[in-house]
Scaffold this active site. Structure first.
Site, PDB file in Angstrom:
ATOM      1  N   LEU A   1       0.807  -1.233   0.000  1.00 13.45           N
ATOM      2  CA  LEU A   1       0.000   0.000   0.000  1.00 13.45           C
ATOM      3  C   LEU A   1       0.838   1.280   0.000  1.00 13.45           C
ATOM      4  O   LEU A   1       0.301   2.356   0.242  1.00 13.45           O
ATOM      5  CB  LEU A   1      -0.996   0.023   1.181  1.00 13.45           C
TER       6      LEU A   1
ATOM      7  N   TYR B   1      15.019   1.587 -13.330  1.00 15.37           N
ATOM      8  CA  TYR B   1      13.691   0.948 -13.353  1.00 15.37           C
ATOM      9  C   TYR B   1      13.656  -0.146 -14.432  1.00 15.37           C
ATOM     10  O   TYR B   1      13.281  -1.294 -14.176  1.00 15.37           O
ATOM     11  CB  TYR B   1      12.613   2.005 -13.606  1.00 15.37           C
TER      12      TYR B   1
ATOM     13  N   ASN C   1       3.409  10.287 -15.948  1.00 13.86           N
ATOM     14  CA  ASN C   1       2.920   9.773 -17.228  1.00 13.86           C
ATOM     15  C   ASN C   1       1.877  10.714 -17.824  1.00 13.86           C
ATOM     16  O   ASN C   1       1.175  11.428 -17.110  1.00 13.86           O
ATOM     17  CB  ASN C   1       2.318   8.368 -17.047  1.00 13.86           C
TER      18      ASN C   1
ATOM     19  N   ARG D   1      12.238  15.363 -23.580  1.00  7.99           N
ATOM     20  CA  ARG D   1      12.551  14.812 -22.262  1.00  7.99           C
ATOM     21  C   ARG D   1      13.677  13.788 -22.420  1.00  7.99           C
ATOM     22  O   ARG D   1      13.658  12.978 -23.353  1.00  7.99           O
ATOM     23  CB  ARG D   1      11.298  14.145 -21.687  1.00  7.99           C
TER      24      ARG D   1
ATOM     25  N   GLY E   1      15.766  10.596 -22.345  1.00  7.91           N
ATOM     26  CA  GLY E   1      15.401   9.175 -22.300  1.00  7.91           C
ATOM     27  C   GLY E   1      14.195   8.817 -23.142  1.00  7.91           C
ATOM     28  O   GLY E   1      13.830   7.644 -23.226  1.00  7.91           O
TER      29      GLY E   1
ATOM     30  N   SER F   1       7.911  -4.684 -18.927  1.00  4.46           N
ATOM     31  CA  SER F   1       7.610  -3.402 -19.574  1.00  4.46           C
ATOM     32  C   SER F   1       8.349  -3.251 -20.897  1.00  4.46           C
ATOM     33  O   SER F   1       9.484  -3.730 -21.051  1.00  4.46           O
ATOM     34  CB  SER F   1       8.043  -2.284 -18.628  1.00  4.46           C
ATOM     35  N   ALA F   2       7.719  -2.515 -21.808  1.00  2.00           N
ATOM     36  CA  ALA F   2       8.369  -2.201 -23.080  1.00  2.00           C
ATOM     37  C   ALA F   2       9.585  -1.314 -22.867  1.00  2.00           C
ATOM     38  O   ALA F   2      10.388  -1.134 -23.780  1.00  2.00           O
ATOM     39  CB  ALA F   2       7.371  -1.491 -23.991  1.00  2.00           C
ATOM     40  N   THR F   3       9.716  -0.780 -21.678  1.00  2.00           N
ATOM     41  CA  THR F   3      10.854   0.088 -21.370  1.00  2.00           C
ATOM     42  C   THR F   3      12.188  -0.650 -21.482  1.00  2.00           C
ATOM     43  O   THR F   3      13.239  -0.024 -21.602  1.00  2.00           O
ATOM     44  CB  THR F   3      10.670   0.712 -19.962  1.00  2.00           C
TER      45      THR F   3
ATOM     46  N   LYS G   1      13.395  -4.457 -14.274  1.00  2.00           N
ATOM     47  CA  LYS G   1      12.415  -5.274 -15.020  1.00  2.00           C
ATOM     48  C   LYS G   1      13.150  -6.366 -15.794  1.00  2.00           C
ATOM     49  O   LYS G   1      12.772  -7.531 -15.788  1.00  2.00           O
ATOM     50  CB  LYS G   1      11.602  -4.399 -15.985  1.00  2.00           C
TER      51      LYS G   1
ATOM     52  N   PHE H   1       2.787  -8.129  -9.848  1.00  2.00           N
ATOM     53  CA  PHE H   1       2.854  -6.721 -10.245  1.00  2.00           C
ATOM     54  C   PHE H   1       3.719  -5.894  -9.300  1.00  2.00           C
ATOM     55  O   PHE H   1       4.203  -4.833  -9.692  1.00  2.00           O
ATOM     56  CB  PHE H   1       1.459  -6.078 -10.196  1.00  2.00           C
TER      57      PHE H   1
HETATM   58  C1  UD1 Z   1       7.228   6.045 -19.342  1.00  2.40           C
HETATM   59  C2  UD1 Z   1       8.613   5.601 -18.935  1.00  2.40           C
HETATM   60  C3  UD1 Z   1       8.683   4.099 -19.065  1.00  2.40           C
HETATM   61  C4  UD1 Z   1       7.588   3.447 -18.245  1.00  2.40           C
HETATM   62  C5  UD1 Z   1       6.242   3.999 -18.672  1.00  2.40           C
HETATM   63  C6  UD1 Z   1       5.090   3.457 -17.859  1.00  2.40           C
HETATM   64  C7  UD1 Z   1      10.215   7.409 -19.407  1.00  2.40           C
HETATM   65  C8  UD1 Z   1      11.266   7.907 -20.330  1.00  2.40           C
HETATM   66  N1  UD1 Z   1       9.619   6.266 -19.771  1.00  2.40           N
HETATM   67  O1  UD1 Z   1       7.035   5.690 -20.687  1.00  2.40           O
HETATM   68  O2  UD1 Z   1       9.946   3.649 -18.640  1.00  2.40           O
HETATM   69  O3  UD1 Z   1       7.585   2.050 -18.443  1.00  2.40           O
HETATM   70  O4  UD1 Z   1       6.252   5.415 -18.561  1.00  2.40           O
HETATM   71  O5  UD1 Z   1       5.128   3.903 -16.539  1.00  2.40           O
HETATM   72  O6  UD1 Z   1       9.920   8.011 -18.389  1.00  2.40           O
HETATM   73  N2  UD1 Z   1       4.771  13.435 -22.499  1.00  2.40           N
HETATM   74  C9  UD1 Z   1       4.613  14.784 -22.712  1.00  2.40           C
HETATM   75  N3  UD1 Z   1       4.362  15.569 -21.622  1.00  2.40           N
HETATM   76  C10 UD1 Z   1       4.254  15.088 -20.355  1.00  2.40           C
HETATM   77  C11 UD1 Z   1       4.410  13.696 -20.158  1.00  2.40           C
HETATM   78  C12 UD1 Z   1       4.680  12.895 -21.256  1.00  2.40           C
HETATM   79  O7  UD1 Z   1       4.691  15.266 -23.836  1.00  2.40           O
HETATM   80  O8  UD1 Z   1       4.027  15.878 -19.424  1.00  2.40           O
HETATM   81  C13 UD1 Z   1       5.034  12.569 -23.660  1.00  2.40           C
HETATM   82  C14 UD1 Z   1       6.338  11.807 -23.579  1.00  2.40           C
HETATM   83  O9  UD1 Z   1       7.384  12.531 -24.169  1.00  2.40           O
HETATM   84  C15 UD1 Z   1       5.993  10.532 -24.351  1.00  2.40           C
HETATM   85  C16 UD1 Z   1       4.480  10.348 -24.141  1.00  2.40           C
HETATM   86  O10 UD1 Z   1       4.015  11.589 -23.690  1.00  2.40           O
HETATM   87  O11 UD1 Z   1       6.206  10.736 -25.695  1.00  2.40           O
HETATM   88  C17 UD1 Z   1       4.172   9.288 -23.117  1.00  2.40           C
HETATM   89  O12 UD1 Z   1       4.881   9.569 -21.932  1.00  2.40           O
HETATM   90  P1  UD1 Z   1       4.702   8.688 -20.619  1.00  2.40           P
HETATM   91  O13 UD1 Z   1       3.254   8.592 -20.268  1.00  2.40           O
HETATM   92  O14 UD1 Z   1       5.608   9.227 -19.569  1.00  2.40           O
HETATM   93  O15 UD1 Z   1       5.124   7.214 -21.069  1.00  2.40           O
HETATM   94  P2  UD1 Z   1       6.513   6.713 -21.730  1.00  2.40           P
HETATM   95  O16 UD1 Z   1       7.493   7.796 -21.883  1.00  2.40           O
HETATM   96  O17 UD1 Z   1       6.171   5.983 -22.956  1.00  2.40           O
END
Ligand code: UD1
Length: 353
Positions: free
Chosen positions: A37, A164, A215, A309, A311, A140-142, A168, A96
């Site tokens: 939790l 992270y 996210n 951003r 990474g 994760s696809a990460t 995984k 999970f």
């Molecule tokens: C992120 C993590 C990944 C993790 C996944 C699920 C990074 C680099 N990757 O993936 O390791 O497995 O979350 O938790 O952190 N975006 C914006 N503005 C924002 C936030 C995001 O433009 O304020 C964009 C990002 O650049 C990206 C997309 O939205 O292109 C999705 O971002 P996000 O939801 O953080 O997921 P991932 O980057 O795919």
């Protein structure tokens, strides 16, 4: 065929865990949840019961909850022991439990290795003791090196770039070694998630991040709800059709159902060691996501562009043919449904649980 009746879900109160627990019970499984939790609320489990009651499935409610961490091996042993004593031997585990913030993992790798990897080692060692040898792991696809623009298949080069992602991948490698130690005994399926968003259509369960979300989807919902800030779109000069990053967003209910399919697959096989992508195979850019969110929910979202951003990769989209073929799993829901159901959850639960 092996019977799987009772399933232990670690991290079962979280976003993906709670939706999976719901579908497990709906399918008649008995569910035992372990959760510390620290990042979630036990209220999600009450809500799952409410949905089952509303759907006239009260008789399917079979849910036990244990609060604790996988870092405490005696505690995990206690949960397995209790289940056995009650005649509910744990037949399989969906794992999970784990920390999931990329940023935090960079700042505190020790915490991530301790919690995500040592926790898994403890869990698997107790599973082995109680002759429970089927595990579905939340990967994760990460972990992919996503520097190309093609669909990512499970054969893609692996190359996590943060702690992270490393944890995984480390768990996948550990589980593969466990499988190889006794191939007839172990069943391992690593499900590699792309970007789960949305919520159960009831609006009773959904994503409830503690603290400030990283996210995009929870950020979009906060901005749409509070109407104060503006979404920062990270980069408009990516090599994509509109210059913004492309991701494979998948409805949380489709993702959750993939876990039930993985269990069903393991029932049929004595020996399994698989890594399987769970994504839709369709890419959506940040700007497209904003537009669909606005059109679906009839609202306007403030946004502005900022720099890329660290990474981020331009395009991360799944080749999901393996999941379709092997698990007989097909994602059904559109981005618009993801936006509708996510917003419904937000309106009904502005502050989460
Ligand atoms: C992120 C993590 C990944 C993790 C996944 C699920 C990074 C680099 N990757 O993936 O390791 O497995 O979350 O938790 O952190 N975006 C914006 N503005 C924002 C936030 C995001 O433009 O304020 C964009 C990002 O650049 C990206 C997309 O939205 O292109 C999705 O971002 P996000 O939801 O953080 O997921 P991932 O980057 O795919």
């Amino acid at each position: 065929m092996k019977s799987i009746r009772t399933v232990l879900v670690t991290g079962g109160t979280g976003y993906i865990g709670s939706h999976t627990c719901f579908y497990l019970m709906e399918q008649g499984y008995k569910v035992i949840v372990i959760d510390s939790l620290v990042n979630s609320s036990v209220k999600s489990l009450e809500r799952i019961k409410d949905i089952l009651k509303k759907n006239n499935n009260r008789d399917l409610i079979s849910l036990e909850f244990f609060e604790g961490s996988l870092n405490n091996k005696e505690f995990v042993d206690y949960v397995f022991h209790q289940a056995l004593n009650k005649g509910n031997k744990i037949d399989a585990v969906i794992h999970f439990a784990g920390f999931k913030s990329v940023k935090e993992s960079v700042q505190n790798p020790y915490l991530y290795w301790q919690n995500n990897v040592i926790g898994t080692i403890n869990l698997v060692s107790v599973m082995n003791k109680y002759i429970c040898n089927k595990i579905v792991f939340s990967s994760s696809a990460t972990i992919y090196n996503a520097n190309n623009i093609d669909l990512i298949s499970e054969k893609n080069e692996i190359g996590p770039i943060n702690p992270y992602g490393n944890t995984k991948r480390a768990n996948e490698i550990f589980l593969s070694d466990i499988y190889k130690s006794d191939k007839q005994k172990w069943g391992v399926i690593n499900l590699r998630y792309f970007n789960p968003i949305g919520a159960h259509p009831s609006g009773l369960i959904g994503e409830s991040p503690k603290g400030i979300p990283n996210n995009i989807f929870p950020i979009i919902m906060n901005i749409a709800f509070e109407k104060k800030q503006s979404l920062e779109v990270f980069g408009k000069d990516w090599p994509t059709k509109d210059g913004t990053c492309i991701r494979d967003y998948i409805h949380i209910t489709d993702l959750a159902k993939g876990h039930i399919k993985a269990l069903e697959f393991m029932k049929k096989k004595d020996s399994t060691n698989l890594c399987i992508n769970l994504g839709t195979g369709k890419g959506t850019s940040v700007l497209e996501l904003i537009r669909i969110f606005e059109d679906t929910n009839k609202l306007k979202l403030n946004y502005n562009f900022s720099s890329r951003r660290d990474g981020d990769a331009p395009i991360v989209v799944a080749d999901n043919s393996l999941a379709k073929k092997i698990l007989n799993w097909v994602p059904e829901k559109s981005i618009s449904e993801m936006c509708k159901d996510g917003w419904n959850w937000k309106l009904k639960n502005p502050n989460g649980y």
